[in-house]
Write a protein that holds these residues in place. Structure first.
Motif, short mmCIF file in Angstrom:
data_model
loop_
_atom_site.label_atom_id
_atom_site.label_comp_id
_atom_site.label_asym_id
_atom_site.label_seq_id
_atom_site.Cartn_x
_atom_site.Cartn_y
_atom_site.Cartn_z
N ILE A 7 -9.05 4.95 3.80
CA ILE A 7 -10.31 4.34 3.35
C ILE A 7 -10.63 3.11 4.19
CG2 ILE A 7 -9.45 2.79 1.49
CD1 ILE A 7 -12.52 5.09 1.25
N GLN A 8 -9.56 2.50 4.74
CA GLN A 8 -9.80 1.30 5.55
C GLN A 8 -10.28 1.62 6.96
OE1 GLN A 8 -7.01 -2.10 4.65
NE2 GLN A 8 -5.86 -0.41 3.76
N ARG A 9 -10.34 2.92 7.29
CA ARG A 9 -10.85 3.30 8.62
C ARG A 9 -12.37 3.13 8.71
NH1 ARG A 9 -8.24 9.17 8.35
NH2 ARG A 9 -6.10 8.48 8.24
N VAL A 10 -13.04 3.05 7.58
CA VAL A 10 -14.51 3.11 7.63
C VAL A 10 -15.15 1.86 7.04
CG1 VAL A 10 -14.57 5.63 7.58
CG2 VAL A 10 -14.69 4.37 5.43
N GLU A 11 -16.40 1.64 7.51
CA GLU A 11 -17.23 0.53 7.03
C GLU A 11 -18.25 1.11 6.05
OE1 GLU A 11 -16.96 -2.66 7.99
OE2 GLU A 11 -15.19 -2.09 9.16
N PRO A 12 -18.87 0.25 5.21
CA PRO A 12 -19.95 0.76 4.36
C PRO A 12 -21.12 1.26 5.21
CG PRO A 12 -19.34 -1.49 3.75
CD PRO A 12 -18.62 -1.18 5.01
N SER A 13 -21.95 2.14 4.66
CA SER A 13 -23.10 2.68 5.38
C SER A 13 -24.06 1.56 5.78
CB SER A 13 -23.83 3.69 4.49
OG SER A 13 -25.12 3.91 4.97
N ALA A 14 -24.31 1.43 7.11
CA ALA A 14 -25.18 0.35 7.60
C ALA A 14 -26.61 0.52 7.10
CB ALA A 14 -25.16 0.33 9.12
N THR A 15 -27.06 1.75 7.01
CA THR A 15 -28.45 2.00 6.57
C THR A 15 -28.62 1.53 5.12
OG1 THR A 15 -27.69 4.24 6.10
CG2 THR A 15 -29.01 3.93 8.08
N LEU A 16 -27.64 1.87 4.30
CA LEU A 16 -27.76 1.49 2.89
C LEU A 16 -27.52 -0.01 2.73
CD1 LEU A 16 -26.12 4.55 1.09
CD2 LEU A 16 -28.52 4.10 1.56
N ALA A 17 -26.64 -0.59 3.55
CA ALA A 17 -26.35 -2.02 3.44
C ALA A 17 -27.61 -2.84 3.72
CB ALA A 17 -25.24 -2.41 4.40
N ILE A 18 -28.36 -2.44 4.77
CA ILE A 18 -29.56 -3.22 5.11
C ILE A 18 -30.66 -3.00 4.08
CG2 ILE A 18 -31.39 -3.46 6.84
CD1 ILE A 18 -28.93 -3.00 8.83
N SER A 19 -30.75 -1.79 3.60
CA SER A 19 -31.73 -1.53 2.56
C SER A 19 -31.42 -2.34 1.30
CB SER A 19 -31.71 -0.03 2.28
OG SER A 19 -32.23 0.26 1.06
N ASN A 20 -30.12 -2.46 0.99
CA ASN A 20 -29.75 -3.29 -0.18
C ASN A 20 -30.11 -4.75 0.05
OD1 ASN A 20 -28.70 -1.02 -1.34
ND2 ASN A 20 -26.56 -1.49 -0.87
N LEU A 21 -29.89 -5.22 1.29
CA LEU A 21 -30.23 -6.61 1.61
C LEU A 21 -31.73 -6.84 1.47
CD1 LEU A 21 -29.51 -9.44 2.78
CD2 LEU A 21 -29.74 -8.45 5.06
N ALA A 22 -32.53 -5.87 1.96
CA ALA A 22 -33.99 -6.00 1.85
C ALA A 22 -34.39 -6.06 0.38
CB ALA A 22 -34.67 -4.82 2.55
N SER A 23 -33.79 -5.24 -0.45
CA SER A 23 -34.12 -5.24 -1.89
C SER A 23 -33.74 -6.58 -2.52
CB SER A 23 -33.39 -4.13 -2.64
OG SER A 23 -33.63 -2.92 -2.04
N GLN A 24 -32.60 -7.11 -2.08
CA GLN A 24 -32.15 -8.39 -2.63
C GLN A 24 -33.14 -9.51 -2.26
OE1 GLN A 24 -28.09 -9.28 -1.38
NE2 GLN A 24 -28.57 -11.46 -1.59
N LEU A 25 -33.59 -9.52 -1.00
CA LEU A 25 -34.55 -10.55 -0.58
C LEU A 25 -35.87 -10.40 -1.36
CD1 LEU A 25 -33.94 -10.52 3.29
CD2 LEU A 25 -33.35 -12.36 1.68
N GLU A 26 -36.25 -9.15 -1.59
CA GLU A 26 -37.48 -8.91 -2.37
C GLU A 26 -37.32 -9.44 -3.79
OE1 GLU A 26 -38.12 -4.75 -1.70
OE2 GLU A 26 -39.41 -5.16 0.03
N ALA A 27 -36.12 -9.23 -4.36
CA ALA A 27 -35.87 -9.72 -5.72
C ALA A 27 -35.94 -11.25 -5.76
CB ALA A 27 -34.51 -9.24 -6.20
N GLU A 28 -35.65 -11.88 -4.62
CA GLU A 28 -35.74 -13.35 -4.55
C GLU A 28 -37.17 -13.81 -4.29
OE1 GLU A 28 -32.98 -14.42 -1.45
OE2 GLU A 28 -31.27 -13.63 -2.59
N GLY A 29 -38.11 -12.87 -4.24
CA GLY A 29 -39.53 -13.23 -4.09
C GLY A 29 -40.03 -13.16 -2.66
#
Ligand code: PMP
Ligand code: GLU
Length: 380
Positions: A7-29
Motif C-alpha cells: 500500500i505504501q508503493r502508491v500515492e493518492p489519486s492526483a485528480t481526486l486530490a486536486i478536485s477535493n482541494l478545489a471543493s475545500q476552497l469553494e467551501a471557504e467561499g
C-alpha cells in the motif's frame, strides 16, 4: 500500525486530490473555476434516474448476481456487438465503476515483477494499479508526437518484448483527448501478437468524440483473445456518482477476475444496474447533446488559448486538453489555484511534466473566465 509495503508503493489519486482541494476552497467561499476532475457537469438524464427509482420501488434492493444482472450483461453484450465485437453476456462483468474493472483486470494478469507498458501521458490510476499488483512499469512517451500513437510505434516496438505481460491502451485518451488511428492500433496488434501480450483497451470516452470514430481494439484480427475491453457509464451518461462500469473479455479471464470480484465488491449496486440498462438502450439523444456541448467548449478553449499565443494539440475526444506550462508544472498548478483560483491537474501526475491538464467539462462562460484569470496572473 504497520502498513503493508504494497500500500505504501502508491500515492493518492492526483485528480481526486486536486478536485477535493478545489471543493475545500469553494467551501471557504472562494470562487474556483474547477477544470481539474474529469466529470461531466450535466445532470444524469431523467430517464436513467426514473429507471433507478422504478427499480428501487420494484424491490431490486438486494444482492445482485456477482457478475451483474442478466439484463445488463445482455444489454452490454448487445452494445458491444453493435460495435463489431464478439462478446456474449457471459463475457461481461459489471463492476462498480470502470476503475474496479481495470483493477480486477490488472490483478488478474499481473504478477510480481511482470512488465507493464503504458503510453504516456497516461491516466493516473494505471500506474497505481500496476504497482499494487507488483508489476514493473515501462513507459512510452507520446508527448513528442502531439500525443499521437502512430508516429510513436517505433518507440513502442522498442519497449514491448517477450518480457511484456500487459499493455494499456486508452483511446480516446485521458489526459490528452487523442484518438488513436487504425494504423496505430494495428501496430499495437502486431506487437501484442508477436510478443504474446495481453492488452487492456480502456474505452470509457468512446462515445465522446468530435468527427472521428474510434476503433475498438478487440475488433482487429487476432485481438479478441488477448484484449480486455473496459468501459463505463460515468462519462457518456454523466453517471460518475452511480459507480457503474464493466469489462468484457474471453471467458477464461472472466472466471479468474470474477473470483476477486466476488470476494471484494460482491456486485455493482442492484438498482443502479437496472438504470444502466435504460442508459444503454434509450439515451442516445441526450448523449449526443452532451457531446455537442463538449465540442463547443473544446473549440472555444482551443480558440481562446490560440488568441493568447498558446498552441495546444486539438483533442479529438474526451474532454481534456493538455496545456503546455512551465517546466515545474506542479508549481504552475499551485500558482494557478492560489493566484487565479483555477484548478487544473499537473501533467507530471500523468507522466507528462511541463503540462497541465484542463478538463473542459465546464460551461463556456467558466472556461472563458479561467483563461482570463490565468492571463491576468501572467500564467499563460
Ligand atoms: N478510465 C479512465 C481513462 C478514466 O478517465 C476514468 C475516470 N474516472 C476511469 C477509467 C474510471 O471511471 P469510473 O470508475 O468513474 O467508471
Ligand atoms: N477519471 C477522472 C479524472 O481523471 C475522474 C477522477 C479519477 O477517477 O481519476 O479526472
Amino acid at each position: 500500525m504497520n502498513f503493508s509495503e504494497r500500500i505504501q508503493r502508491v500515492e493518492p489519486s492526483a485528480t481526486l486530490a486536486i478536485s477535493n482541494l478545489a471543493s475545500q476552497l469553494e467551501a471557504e467561499g472562494k470562487d474556483v473555476v474547477d477544470l481539474s476532475v474529469g466529470e461531466p457537469d450535466f445532470p444524469t438524464p431523467d430517464n436513467i434516474v426514473d429507471a433507478c427509482e422504478t427499480a428501487m420501488a420494484e424491490g431490486h434492493t438486494g444482492y445482485a448476481p456477482s457478475n451483474g444482472i442478466p439484463a445488463l450483461r445482455e444489454a452490454v453484450a448487445e452494445k458491444l456487438q453493435g460495435d463489431g465485437l464478439d462478446y456474449e453476456a457471459e463475457n461481461v462483468v459489471v463492476t462498480p465503476g470502470a476503475k474496479m474493472a481495470l483493477y480486477e483486470a490488472v490483478q488478474s494478469v499481473v504478477d510480481d515483477g511482470d512488465e507493464v507498458v503504458l503510453l504516456d501521458p497516461a491516466w493516473v490510476s494505471y500506474e497505481a494499479m500496476v504497482k499494487l499488483a507488483g508489476g514493473d512499469l515501462n513507459r512510452v512517451d507520446l508527448s513528442p508526437y502531439d500525443f499521437q500513437l502512430e508516429p510513436a510505434l517505433d518507440d513502442l516496438a522498442d519497449a514491448v518484448s517477450d518480457e511484456t505481460e500487459l499493455l494499456v491502451v486508452n483511446s480516446p485518451s485521458n489526459p490528452t483527448g487523442a484518438v488513436y488511428s487504425d494504423a496505430a492500433l494495428e501496430g499495437v496488434r502486431d506487437l501484442a501478437v508477436d510478443h504474446d501480450v495481453t492488452v487492456i483497451s480502456d474505452e470509457i470516452y468512446e462515445r465522446i468524440t468530435y468527427g472521428v470514430d474510434p476503433t475498438s481494439l478487440a475488433t482487429l484480427d487476432d485481438m479478441y483473445e488477448r484484449t480486455i475491453t473496459v468501459n463505463g457509464f460515468s462519462k457518456a451518461y454523466s453517471m460518475t456518482g452511480w459507480r457503474l462500469g464493466y469489462f468484457a473479455a474471453p471467458e477464461e479471464l472472466v472466471s479468474q477476475a470474477a473470483k476477486l470480484h466476488s470476494h471484494s465488491v460482491s456486485s455493482a449496486v442492484n438498482f443502479v444496474q437496472h438504470a444502466g440498462v435504460e442508459a444503454l438502450q434509450n439515451t442516445d439523444d441526450e448523449v449526443e447533446q452532451m457531446v455537442e456541448a463538449f465540442e463547443e467548449r473544446r473549440d472555444r478553449l482551443v480558440e481562446l488559448l490560440d488568441d493568447h499565443g498558446v498552441d495546444v494539440a486539438t483533442p479529438d475526444g474526451a474532454f481534456y486538453a493538455m496545456l503546455p506550462v512551465a517546466d515545474d508544472d506542479r508549481q504552475w498548478c499551485e500558482d494557478a489555484i492560489e493566484q487565479a483560483q483555477v484548478a487544473t491537474v499537473p501533467g507530471s501526475a500523468f507522466g507528462a511534466p511541463g503540462y497541465a491538464r484542463m478538463s473542459y467539462a465546464n460551461s463556456v462562460e467558466r472556461i472563458e473566465e479561467a483563461v482570463q484569470r490565468l492571463d491576468d496572473e501572467g500564467l499563460l
